[in-house]
Design an enzyme around this catalytic site. Structure first.
Site, short mmCIF file in Angstrom:
data_model
loop_
_atom_site.label_atom_id
_atom_site.label_comp_id
_atom_site.label_asym_id
_atom_site.label_seq_id
_atom_site.Cartn_x
_atom_site.Cartn_y
_atom_site.Cartn_z
N GLU A 1 -5.97 -13.31 -11.92
CA GLU A 1 -7.11 -14.04 -11.38
C GLU A 1 -7.31 -13.64 -9.91
O GLU A 1 -8.43 -13.39 -9.48
CB GLU A 1 -6.83 -15.54 -11.48
N HIS A 2 -6.22 -13.60 -9.14
CA HIS A 2 -6.24 -13.21 -7.73
C HIS A 2 -5.25 -12.07 -7.53
O HIS A 2 -4.15 -12.11 -8.08
CB HIS A 2 -5.79 -14.36 -6.82
#
Length: 131
Positions: free
Chosen positions: A31-32
């Site tokens: 996601e990050h």
């Protein structure tokens, strides 16, 4: 235990090479993803991440709340398929096609063949009746 959560918030992995690290990132599709400053070479090899934070000042919460990506990012590996939501996700686009008679005649045989091979006889017939 009190105030502290046992939930894992992140991880640090050590790879034997940059290629191996990039391969893992693209399979995991985080996601990050935080990359060091001047990591353009790594960035070019990164194909699956919700959003990438480049350099020491690019803190993840800034992306969630202020710098433009947003807090709605793909989790669970979905970054292999798409990025985070953006304003474009809330804009409705409609395709419009205008085909000339000559264009129709040039495409008709191929379209009939494809429609027939898929068993879509009504599609095939929609071309045939226009001939």
């Amino acid at each position: 235990m009190g105030r502290f959560s046992t939930e894992i918030a992140g991880a640090i992995l050590v790879a034997s090479s940059l290629e191996q690290a990039c391969e893992f990132v693209n399979r995991f599709a985080p996601e990050h993803l935080s990359l060091p400053e001047n990591a353009e070479r790594l960035l070019k090899k990164t194909h699956s991440a919700g959003t990438v934070f480049l350099g020491p000042w690019s803190a993840q919460p800034l992306g969630d709340y202020a710098t433009g990506s947003n807090h709605v990012l793909p989790t669970g590996g979905w970054a292999r398929k798409r990025g985070g939501l953006s304003a474009a996700d809330f804009v409705k686009c409609i395709s419009v096609q205008t085909i000339t008679r000559n264009g129709f005649l040039r495409l008709a045989d191929a379209v009939e063949t494809l429609a027939e091979s898929e068993g879509l006889m009504a599609h095939r017939n929609a071309v045939r009746v226009r001939r």
